[in-house]
Design a protein around this motif. Structure first.
Motif, PDB file in Angstrom:
ATOM      1  N   VAL B 483     -60.774 -27.290  60.143  1.00 63.14           N
ATOM      2  CA  VAL B 483     -59.460 -27.849  60.472  1.00 63.14           C
ATOM      3  C   VAL B 483     -59.468 -29.364  60.280  1.00 63.14           C
ATOM      4  CG1 VAL B 483     -57.914 -28.356  62.415  1.00 63.14           C
ATOM      5  CG2 VAL B 483     -58.704 -26.020  62.023  1.00 63.14           C
ATOM      6  N   ARG B 484     -60.499 -30.019  60.815  1.00 62.56           N
ATOM      7  CA  ARG B 484     -60.562 -31.479  60.715  1.00 62.56           C
ATOM      8  C   ARG B 484     -60.676 -31.947  59.268  1.00 62.56           C
ATOM      9  NH1 ARG B 484     -61.668 -33.723  65.931  1.00 62.56           N
ATOM     10  NH2 ARG B 484     -62.012 -32.022  67.386  1.00 62.56           N
ATOM     11  N   ALA B 485     -61.384 -31.157  58.456  1.00 63.96           N
ATOM     12  CA  ALA B 485     -61.612 -31.574  57.068  1.00 63.96           C
ATOM     13  C   ALA B 485     -60.427 -31.238  56.157  1.00 63.96           C
ATOM     14  CB  ALA B 485     -62.891 -30.922  56.537  1.00 63.96           C
ATOM     15  N   HIS B 486     -59.535 -30.362  56.602  1.00 60.72           N
ATOM     16  CA  HIS B 486     -58.454 -29.917  55.711  1.00 60.72           C
ATOM     17  C   HIS B 486     -57.061 -30.185  56.259  1.00 60.72           C
ATOM     18  CE1 HIS B 486     -61.961 -27.713  54.215  1.00 60.72           C
ATOM     19  NE2 HIS B 486     -61.355 -27.755  53.045  1.00 60.72           N
ATOM     20  N   THR B 487     -56.951 -31.140  57.184  1.00 62.71           N
ATOM     21  CA  THR B 487     -55.641 -31.486  57.716  1.00 62.71           C
ATOM     22  C   THR B 487     -54.868 -32.287  56.682  1.00 62.71           C
ATOM     23  OG1 THR B 487     -56.512 -31.549  59.938  1.00 62.71           O
ATOM     24  CG2 THR B 487     -54.435 -32.702  59.569  1.00 62.71           C
ATOM     25  N   VAL B 488     -53.636 -31.862  56.397  1.00 59.14           N
ATOM     26  CA  VAL B 488     -52.827 -32.623  55.441  1.00 59.14           C
ATOM     27  C   VAL B 488     -51.651 -33.312  56.122  1.00 59.14           C
ATOM     28  CG1 VAL B 488     -53.454 -31.354  53.378  1.00 59.14           C
ATOM     29  CG2 VAL B 488     -51.585 -30.515  54.795  1.00 59.14           C
ATOM     30  N   ASN B 489     -51.348 -32.927  57.361  1.00 56.84           N
ATOM     31  CA  ASN B 489     -50.220 -33.551  58.051  1.00 56.84           C
ATOM     32  C   ASN B 489     -50.335 -33.256  59.544  1.00 56.84           C
ATOM     33  OD1 ASN B 489     -47.905 -35.020  58.332  1.00 56.84           O
ATOM     34  ND2 ASN B 489     -46.672 -33.729  56.966  1.00 56.84           N
ATOM     35  N   ARG B 490     -49.578 -34.014  60.325  1.00 62.35           N
ATOM     36  CA  ARG B 490     -49.574 -33.765  61.764  1.00 62.35           C
ATOM     37  C   ARG B 490     -48.159 -33.846  62.293  1.00 62.35           C
ATOM     38  NH1 ARG B 490     -54.465 -37.308  64.304  1.00 62.35           N
ATOM     39  NH2 ARG B 490     -55.857 -37.066  62.535  1.00 62.35           N
ATOM     40  N   TYR B 491     -47.831 -32.954  63.206  1.00 65.10           N
ATOM     41  CA  TYR B 491     -46.579 -33.057  63.962  1.00 65.10           C
ATOM     42  C   TYR B 491     -46.968 -33.046  65.419  1.00 65.10           C
ATOM     43  CZ  TYR B 491     -44.636 -31.529  59.515  1.00 65.10           C
ATOM     44  OH  TYR B 491     -44.318 -31.424  58.198  1.00 65.10           O
ATOM     45  N   GLY B 492     -46.990 -34.220  66.049  1.00 63.69           N
ATOM     46  CA  GLY B 492     -47.453 -34.272  67.425  1.00 63.69           C
ATOM     47  C   GLY B 492     -48.842 -33.675  67.517  1.00 63.69           C
ATOM     48  N   PRO B 493     -49.019 -32.693  68.393  1.00 57.72           N
ATOM     49  CA  PRO B 493     -50.356 -32.136  68.567  1.00 57.72           C
ATOM     50  C   PRO B 493     -50.745 -31.121  67.487  1.00 57.72           C
ATOM     51  CG  PRO B 493     -48.828 -31.101  70.081  1.00 57.72           C
ATOM     52  CD  PRO B 493     -48.045 -32.142  69.345  1.00 57.72           C
ATOM     53  N   VAL B 494     -49.802 -30.801  66.602  1.00 56.47           N
ATOM     54  CA  VAL B 494     -50.056 -29.742  65.626  1.00 56.47           C
ATOM     55  C   VAL B 494     -50.581 -30.318  64.321  1.00 56.47           C
ATOM     56  CG1 VAL B 494     -49.003 -27.857  64.323  1.00 56.47           C
ATOM     57  CG2 VAL B 494     -48.214 -28.362  66.636  1.00 56.47           C
ATOM     58  N   ARG B 495     -51.684 -29.763  63.839  1.00 56.95           N
ATOM     59  CA  ARG B 495     -52.195 -30.164  62.536  1.00 56.95           C
ATOM     60  C   ARG B 495     -51.773 -29.143  61.494  1.00 56.95           C
ATOM     61  NH1 ARG B 495     -57.678 -33.363  62.038  1.00 56.95           N
ATOM     62  NH2 ARG B 495     -57.590 -34.594  63.963  1.00 56.95           N
ATOM     63  N   VAL B 496     -51.318 -29.640  60.346  1.00 54.72           N
ATOM     64  CA  VAL B 496     -50.991 -28.756  59.237  1.00 54.72           C
ATOM     65  C   VAL B 496     -52.240 -28.631  58.382  1.00 54.72           C
ATOM     66  CG1 VAL B 496     -49.505 -28.384  57.254  1.00 54.72           C
ATOM     67  CG2 VAL B 496     -48.620 -29.561  59.273  1.00 54.72           C
ATOM     68  N   ILE B 497     -52.701 -27.398  58.166  1.00 56.11           N
ATOM     69  CA  ILE B 497     -53.909 -27.173  57.383  1.00 56.11           C
ATOM     70  C   ILE B 497     -53.508 -26.882  55.947  1.00 56.11           C
ATOM     71  CG2 ILE B 497     -56.077 -25.892  57.305  1.00 56.11           C
ATOM     72  CD1 ILE B 497     -55.368 -27.385  59.974  1.00 56.11           C
ATOM     73  N   ASP B 498     -54.257 -27.479  55.049  1.00 59.23           N
ATOM     74  CA  ASP B 498     -53.917 -27.385  53.637  1.00 59.23           C
ATOM     75  C   ASP B 498     -53.731 -25.932  53.188  1.00 59.23           C
ATOM     76  OD1 ASP B 498     -53.425 -28.068  51.096  1.00 59.23           O
ATOM     77  OD2 ASP B 498     -55.402 -28.948  50.660  1.00 59.23           O
ATOM     78  N   HIS B 499     -52.505 -25.607  52.751  1.00 58.61           N
ATOM     79  CA  HIS B 499     -52.287 -24.299  52.143  1.00 58.61           C
ATOM     80  C   HIS B 499     -51.364 -24.441  50.945  1.00 58.61           C
ATOM     81  CE1 HIS B 499     -49.359 -24.643  55.543  1.00 58.61           C
ATOM     82  NE2 HIS B 499     -48.519 -24.235  54.623  1.00 58.61           N
ATOM     83  N   GLY B 500     -51.459 -25.616  50.307  1.00 56.87           N
ATOM     84  CA  GLY B 500     -50.662 -25.870  49.107  1.00 56.87           C
ATOM     85  C   GLY B 500     -51.407 -25.418  47.861  1.00 56.87           C
ATOM     86  N   ARG B 501     -50.974 -25.912  46.714  1.00 56.35           N
ATOM     87  CA  ARG B 501     -51.635 -25.536  45.459  1.00 56.35           C
ATOM     88  C   ARG B 501     -52.424 -26.719  44.921  1.00 56.35           C
ATOM     89  NH1 ARG B 501     -49.420 -20.792  42.803  1.00 56.35           N
ATOM     90  NH2 ARG B 501     -47.831 -19.899  44.161  1.00 56.35           N
TER      91      ARG B 501
END
Lengths: 347, 563
Positions: B483-501
């Motif tokens: 999770v820490r290595a693949h975070t692409v964005n954050r919304y408050g406490p929520v981390r967005v994990i890379d699931h793009g192309r």
């Protein structure tokens, strides 16, 4: 002369056309006046920077000596003329070197507060109210729910917990510039004489404070190999470290966080903080109101924070008041929004 | 009030269950009667002050604080009690009660709140004036009845049991005969007096629970010693009928943990009152039946925990009890009898009762465990018919077993049907609580809508659920690292994990195998689906994200009437 003749809001922040300078610009500009060294107010890359010597020293420490083309220091109370505008810096009581900036032109006086607080802080000179026509204030805690308790009382709560849990390391999250050193000084004033351990990100700034003549007693950089010795000790770290793998390596730590936001339970709970300490480097609601009254101003402009309530209050008192909605000023007390030099993450 | 305030304040910041129990035990040990008993009543929800509505509090604060400033503050803080506690202006020091004024007691407050409505606002205002900020917060939490500090009634009773060196079931047994401030209860726990009489004419009988059956159990257990029945996907319910001192009929419905919920099922109580037996206790499953068919759990859920039970709710969600045990009848305690005798008594009882809201949980005939496995795999063709979708497995009960409270070994087993699994892609992560607060341990995952293999497609991930367990500590460490290595964005406490192309159009992301018990339609979720009991069964480091499941797979399960 009106405030709008002296200062305008631009995408880079407050700008004075007469003197051709910005105040705390949020992007690189030719000439910048800086109120204090927190990274959202003091960015790198300006042509010329005017600030207090302490602020310039802290900027060099954080951004490197080449952070600006040229720098000039102005002591508190000294006056400088820029394009016919008389400029002077006055203590803001926020952190070491922090200043309000007073501008005067043809008898019209305007003060930009920068960030400030009214409570005593052993690490920097106290805020001085300045009579002015227009007061441009921050409003980080601009809601009547924000009433900071006496900071020494909060420090005593930390010491009481230390007494209650003498086996547990106490991790105290405090912003690395200003809050951490203030907590150190308060802990010593409260009579806590034991060594205090520092996370790598707090260490460099603390030595800078020491070089200006402050004595924090026995402080030690945290040695990962000697983590066991932190039982019952206080470890100062940046707030973000409380949620990092770093914090997990301690044996059953008490997580504490010193911030004005700790007044709201949900903030403390979201961060898993067990011992929230309401210690802030910003003025609380009463502090904001007192300050506005003491300046004797006719107009209040609010740069950032919870502007709406403060504007409502000021208008109710017959003052002219507007929010400026300046963007780009984070809030170091929430910390996730700004990035500190992470230092030695393994420390 | 001071001890109570300190208690609520400490509990509200504490995440760990054991630490909460310690704090509660410490409180019971150090705070005198009757204060501790009233605090216990507040924690267990035994106090209700009908007069003190949020509207009254809003009106009070409006007399002290500019309404615009109040609205802005409430908006920011989000909790009415906390906002008022923080905003309430301290009275001028000369009008404050002096230091020789006795401190406000919790018992005073409780008596004051139960008093007349007329001067209630005045009394509350006077208390708010007398208390400090945390005290005001605790008072307002008490007044509004919404403590929300992460302590359930069950936890408070567990702490009582710890304090008195008793089992929590013993506390449950006597609980319903007790009233605040529980002097007799504490006297018993401290060994000063005997156990309080279960004065309750219809007391709770601590429930007997089953173990999950495991592979090796089948080699040890003999099928001929056991009886089997369906495991219904409702909630465990205990019906207790008794008579009070005046001979009036008392009807109680208890949940598995002894919570009394009869007031939310007036339809059921009315039907039970027609049964011509004035004292009995039976154990069964609470279900919703429509036209004789058992509805899935998601339907029952809409009937549970309703504050107001409307006439429409009663018609649309008719409650029903499917009985599987008889604990007492006409004053005779049947619990010491073997299961098969109790079963015979139950069959007779249900048939005599002739109630359209009460029927018998049918038995599943079997000779070998293989027979039972076949029934479990396909309940519809083994007697459950159209009710099959409300079955979550089978129950095995040793026919000689007496009714023992708790979870005794070797007597009752539950054999749940195998979970469903899908492969989903990790989309978001959040920190956990307590011990896990420094780890990203709450994972939101999604499946594909559209074809991710098509390079130019409109394929996107739709979140279908959230899971926070199922992994080992080592796997959690790996997931946290990922999770820490693949975070692409954050919304408050929520981390967005890379699931793009990536640059070549291939989908990135981590595939998680999710196990779950069932699927329901849900209008609250974007995907239109809600999973029951999802957990991470495997981390598929090996599987490309584009090969994760598609939403059609889940929709297919739904159409197949799973859940």
């Amino acid at each position: 002369m009106r405030a709008s003749d002296l200062l305008a809001t631009t995408p880079a922040g407050l700008y004075c056309a007469l003197g051709d300078f910005h105040i705390d610009p949020t992007r690189a500009v030719a000439r910048a006046l800086i109120t204090h060294a927190h990274s959202d107010h003091a960015r790198r890359g300006h042509g010329k920077v005017l600030a207090t010597a302490e602020t310039l020293g802290l900027m060099a420490l954080r951004h490197g000596a080449d952070h600006a083309g040229a720098t000039q220091a102005l002591a508190y109370g000294e006056t400088l003329d820029l394009g016919g505008v008389q400029i002077s810096f006055h203590p803001a009581g926020h952190v070491l070197g922090s200043a309000q900036i007073r501008l005067e032109k043809d008898g019209f006086i305007l003060v930009v507060s920068g960030d400030y607080k009214r409570e005593r802080d052993p690490t920097c000179p106290a805020f001085e109210p300045i009579r002015c026509h227009t007061f441009i204030t921050e409003a980080t805690f601009g809601l009547p729910v924000f009433h900071h308790r006496n900071s020494m009382g909060e420090i005593e709560r930390l010491l009481a917990s230390l007494h209650l849990f003498p086996e547990r390391p106490h991790l105290l999250g405090a912003y690395a510039l200003g809050k951490a050193q203030r907590c150190l000084a308060l802990l010593r004033e409260a009579g806590h004489a034991a060594p205090i351990f520092l996370h790598g990100a707090v260490e460099k700034l603390t030595s800078f404070y020491e070089q200006t003549g402050l004595d924090f007693g026995r402080i030690e950089k945290l040695d990962p190999a000697r983590r066991k010795e932190t039982k019952g000790a206080i470890i100062l770290c940046p707030p973000s470290a409380l949620g990092d793998p770093w914090a997990r390596k301690f044996d059953d730590p008490v997580l504490s966080f010193a911030s004005g936001w700790m007044r709201i339970r949900a903030f403390a709970r979201q961060r898993g903080v067990e011992l929230p300490l309401v210690i802030s480097d910003h003025a609380d609601w009463d502090g904001l109101l007192t300050t506005i009254s003491e300046t004797g101003c006719e107009q209040v402009l609010v740069t950032h924070g919870e502007a709406e309530a403060l504007v409502h209050w000021a208008r109710g008192r017959g003052l002219s008041a507007e929010p400026l909605h300046l963007l780009g000023y984070g809030d170091e007390e929430k910390e996730d929004s700004t990035s500190e030099p992470s230092g030695d993450g393994s420390a | 009030m001071k001890d109570f305030t300190l208690l609520l304040d400490r509990l509200s910041y504490e995440h760990g269950r054991n630490a909460k129990l310690r704090i509660l035990c410490d409180f019971f040990a150090h705070v005198p009667d009757p204060e501790r008993g009233y605090a216990l009543a507040a924690l267990t929800g035994a106090l209700q002050f009908k007069q003190a509505k949020p509207g009254l509090l809003r009106a009070l604060i409006a007399t002290r604080v500019d309404p615009v400033l109040f609205d802005l503050s409430y908006d920011f803080v989000g909790d009415l009690s906390e906002t008022i506690a923080l905003l309430w202006p301290a009275p001028p020091s000369d009008t404050r009660p002096g230091s020789n004024h006795p401190p406000l007691l919790l018992s005073e407050v409780i008596h004051g709140l139960s008093g007349g409505k007329l001067d209630l606002p005045g009394r509350i205002a006077a208390w708010l004036d007398a208390l400090d900020e945390t005290g005001r917060w605790a008072l307002l939490k008490l007044v509004t009845g919404a403590l929300r500090i992460g302590v359930s009634a069950r936890l408070a009773k567990t702490a009582l049991a710890d304090y008195g060196g008793r089992q929590v079931d013993e506390i449950e047994t006597v609980w319903h005969g007790l009233a605040p401030p529980y002097l007799d209860l504490f006297a018993w726990l401290e060994g000063r007096e005997g156990r309080p009489d279960a004065k309750d004419p219809a007391p709770f009988h601590p429930a007997m629970l089953a173990h999950a059956i495991e592979g090796q159990d089948f080699t040890v257990l003999k099928p001929e010693d056991f009886r089997a029945e369906w495991k219904w996907d409702g909630i465990r319910i205990q019906v207790v009928i008794g008579q009070d001192d005046h001979g009036a009929r008392v009807t109680r419905l208890y949940t598995r943990t002894g919570e009394e919920i009869a007031h939310t099922f007036p339809d059921l109580c009315a039907a039970l009152d027609l049964i011509p037996c004035d004292r009995f206790a039976l154990d069964g499953e609470l279900l919703i039946l429509r036209a004789g068919r058992v509805q899935p759990f998601s339907v029952l859920q809409q009937r549970l925990n309703r504050k107001v039970v409307s006439a429409k709710l009663l018609i649309d969600f008719p409650a029903h009890i499917r009985a599987y045990d008889l604990l007492s009848e006409a004053g005779e305690d049947l619990r010491p009898l073997p299961f098969q005798e109790r079963r015979t008594r139950l069959e007779t009882f249900v048939s005599k009762a002739q109630s359209d809201r009460l029927d018998l949980s049918p038995e599943i005939p079997f000779t070998t465990f293989e027979d039972l496995a076949a029934a479990r795999a396909n309940p519809a063709s083994h007697g459950a018919g159209e009710d099959a979708e409300a079955i979550e497995g089978v129950m095995l009960k040793q026919e000689q077993s007496i009714y023992v409270p708790g979870r005794p070994k070797g007597l009752w087993y539950k054999w749940k049907r195998d979970p469903f699994t899908i492969d989903a892609v990790l989309m978001y992560a959040q920190r956990g609580h307590g011990k896990r607060s420094s780890l990203y341990s709450d994972y939101t995952f999604g499946v594909w809508r559209g074809d991710p293999q098509a390079r130019e497609g409109e394929a996107q991930l739709v979140p279908v659920g959230k899971a926070y367990f199922g992994f080992t500590d080592e796997e959690l460490r790996q997931l946290d690292h990922y999770v820490r290595a693949h975070t692409v964005n954050r919304y408050g406490p929520v981390r967005v994990i890379d699931h793009g192309r990536d640059e070549e159009g291939a989908v990135k992301g981590l595939v998680l195998e999710i196990a779950f018990e069932g699927l329901n339609r849900s209008s609250r979720h974007k995907s239109g689906l809600a999973m029951r009991f999802p957990r991470i069964s495997r981390i598929r480091w090996d599987k490309p994200a584009a090969e994760a499941d598609r939403i059609e797979a889940l929709e297919g399960l739904l159409r197949g009437k799973v859940g």
